[in-house]
Design an enzyme around this catalytic site. Structure first.
Site, PDB file in Angstrom:
ATOM      1  N   GLU A  66       0.809  -1.228   0.000  1.00  0.00           N
ATOM      2  CA  GLU A  66       0.000   0.000   0.000  1.00  0.00           C
ATOM      3  C   GLU A  66       0.839   1.275   0.000  1.00  0.00           C
ATOM      4  OE1 GLU A  66      -2.633  -0.347   3.369  1.00  0.00           O
ATOM      5  OE2 GLU A  66      -3.761  -1.969   2.488  1.00  0.00           O
ATOM      6  N   GLU A  98      -5.040  -8.700   1.255  1.00  0.00           N
ATOM      7  CA  GLU A  98      -5.619  -8.308   2.541  1.00  0.00           C
ATOM      8  C   GLU A  98      -7.105  -8.137   2.348  1.00  0.00           C
ATOM      9  OE1 GLU A  98      -4.164  -4.827   4.639  1.00  0.00           O
ATOM     10  OE2 GLU A  98      -2.083  -5.435   4.278  1.00  0.00           O
TER      11      GLU A  98
HETATM   12  O1  IFM Z   1      -3.719  -2.808   9.411  1.00  0.00           O
HETATM   13  C1  IFM Z   1      -3.759  -2.338   8.095  1.00  0.00           C
HETATM   14  C2  IFM Z   1      -2.599  -2.891   7.309  1.00  0.00           C
HETATM   15  O2  IFM Z   1      -1.372  -2.613   7.915  1.00  0.00           O
HETATM   16  C3  IFM Z   1      -2.593  -2.314   5.921  1.00  0.00           C
HETATM   17  N1  IFM Z   1      -3.871  -2.459   5.283  1.00  0.00           N
HETATM   18  C4  IFM Z   1      -5.048  -2.093   6.025  1.00  0.00           C
HETATM   19  C5  IFM Z   1      -5.035  -2.726   7.396  1.00  0.00           C
HETATM   20  C6  IFM Z   1      -6.293  -2.337   8.188  1.00  0.00           C
HETATM   21  O3  IFM Z   1      -6.364  -0.958   8.333  1.00  0.00           O
END
Ligand code: IFM
Length: 469
Positions: free
Chosen positions: A168, A374
């Protein structure tokens, strides 16, 4: 009998994800130096309740037991990140064998448990010394990333299933350098856009460096791609806001990395902030490296409209709506808060958005396999009298989003796996320990782990998909 809606192709990889600063603790052990998140979390007022990752969930010391939990759940993959300041304490120069040894042991432990390691090189814990020298606003940070990546390739070698350069970069650049709600906490639009470019450059340089060591390495990058819909699909103004947010949030990364160019509209939209002169000849060729897989992180969707300049704006996820983008030239956005189920982060539960995103991305980039790297949800869990965590809302969230992935596959998207965020409750950045994303509960006082119902459900899905009929 497996739920027919939750059956997946044979080689689909079910796993779970974490990140170094969020779980490891042990911030000053075995030669690790401070990262920007150590500095930021220790700065009063930056993180809710003054929480820090000093101890986190003590994964650094409990790693074998945590891998045993993964095995108990039947995970086939584990996506984790490496803390750069453990590997290279000064961000450049000497490597730290004790730091490397931790990840080498982790990889061995995973392989022994028949779990495929998916390694992310950068999930936001930049060595503080590199920030002091300019951070991601400086080209030198991108250049320093290549030897760091090469050292990991040499150390972990072909034991790694997939290498992910960045997690990200949208957050690292805009939250870190524009709105300043993440480390290093800068509020400077030109720095944020320079960070976008230097993160892209670091991605390309790391791929070159890893492939030079490991020609067969499977390379990827993970983006939190945004699904933003116009409040009024017939309004030119709303459509234009969505276009500009898409340029900043999605195309600023995907186009250079996958097509070798920056979007012209992005350059024009941000002209008042920067002239992009930090992009040097040859950079786009470096950034544009072949990828084996594209990681997609997905949590929610949003609805945007052009702000009329007068009415009070919606507060989305606790920040001003345009806080992240205002610094980089998009300061007329308002988000519409739709009615519907929301997680503890305030994010709308919208599984159809995941199907839409996977289909859109696979249509834009045909031939490039995708992986959901994710997806998950924060809810306020309680431990019931029976000692268990009956986290029904998270279980529903996971079931519905797995179904959304399956829908995307049925409609033609090439999706190779799903990594649930997150394995363990952990340090949720500016929200500290106040938001729990884990499918395994952690008691932050005792560090006791409790498998939640959502994890048992996920284990059942995996078992149903992997047990021969
Ligand atoms: O915890 C974060 C992660 O580090 C990166 N993506 C989103 C998750 C939830 O906010």
């Amino acid at each position: 009998m497996p739920d027919p809606h939750l059956t997946f192709p044979k080689d689909f990889l079910f796993g779970s994800a974490t990140a170094s600063y969020q779980i490891e603790g042990a911030v000053s052990e075995d030669g690790r130096t401070p990262s920007i998140w150590d500095t930021f979390s220790h700065t009063p007022g930056k993180v809710m309740n003054g929480d820090t990752g000093d101890r986190a969930v003590d994964h650094y010391h409990r790693m074998p037991a945590d891998v045993a939990l993964m095995k108990e759940l039947g995970l086939q993959a584990y996506r984790f990140s490496v803390a750069w300041p453990r590997i290279q304490p000064h961000g450049a120069g000497a490597f730290n064998s004790r730091g490397i040894d931790f990840y080498s042991r982790l990889v061995d432990e995973l392989l022994t448990a028949d779990i495929k390691p998916i390694v992310t090189l950068y999930h936001w814990d930049l060595p503080q010394e590199l920030e002091d020298a300019g951070g991601w606003a400086s080209r030198a940070t991108a250049e320093a990333f290549a030897p760091y990546a090469a050292s990991l390739a040499r150390a972990l070698g072909d034991r790694v299933h997939v290498w992910t350069t960045l997690n990200e970069p949208w957050c690292a650049a805009y939250l870190g350098y524009a709105s300043g709600v993440h480390a290093p906490g800068r509020t400077n639009g030109a720095d944020a856009l320079a960070a976008v470019h230097h993160l892209n450059l670091a991605h390309g340089l790391a791929i070159q460096a890893i492939r030079a060591e490991l020609p067969e390495a499977k390379m990827s990058v993970t983006h939190n791609l945004h699904v933003i819909r116009p409040a009024d699909p017939h309004s030119e103004d709303d459509l234009d806001v969505v276009r500009r947010l898409d340029a900043l949030g999605n195309r600023a990364f995907l186009e250079p990395e996958l097509e070798g160019r920056y979007p012209e509209d992005l350059i024009a939209d941000t002209a008042k902030v920067t002239d992009w002169s930090f992009v040097r000849d040859g950079d786009l060729e470096t950034i544009h490296q072949p990828l084996d897989i594209l990681g997609v992180n997905y949590y929610t969707t949003s609805i945007a409209r052009k702000w009329d300049g007068v009415s009070p704006r919606t507060l989305e996820d606790g920040h001003k709506p345009s806080e992240h983008t205002a610094w980089v030239g998009v300061d007329d956005v308002d988000f519409v808060l739709e009615a519907g189920r929301r997680t503890r982060m305030g994010w709308l539960v919208d599984p159809a958005g995941l199907t839409e995103l996977l289909l859109r991305t696979s249509k834009t980039y045909p031939g490039l396999p995708l992986m959901v790297t994710e997806n998950g949800a924060a809810f306020d869990d309680t431990v019931s009298e029976d000692g268990q965590v009956h986290d029904e809302q998270r279980l529903d969230y996971v079931r519905e989003h797995l179904g959304a992935v399956r829908d995307a596959i049925d409609s033609g998207a090439d999706v190779r796996g799903y990594q649930l965020w997150s394995l363990l409750d952990n340090f949720e950045w500016a929200w500290g320990y106040d938001r729990r994303f884990g499918i395994i509960r952690v008691d932050y006082d005792t560090q006791e782990r409790t498998i939640k119902d959502s994890a048992r459900f996920y284990a059942d899905v995996i078992r149903a998909n992997t047990t021969p009929a």
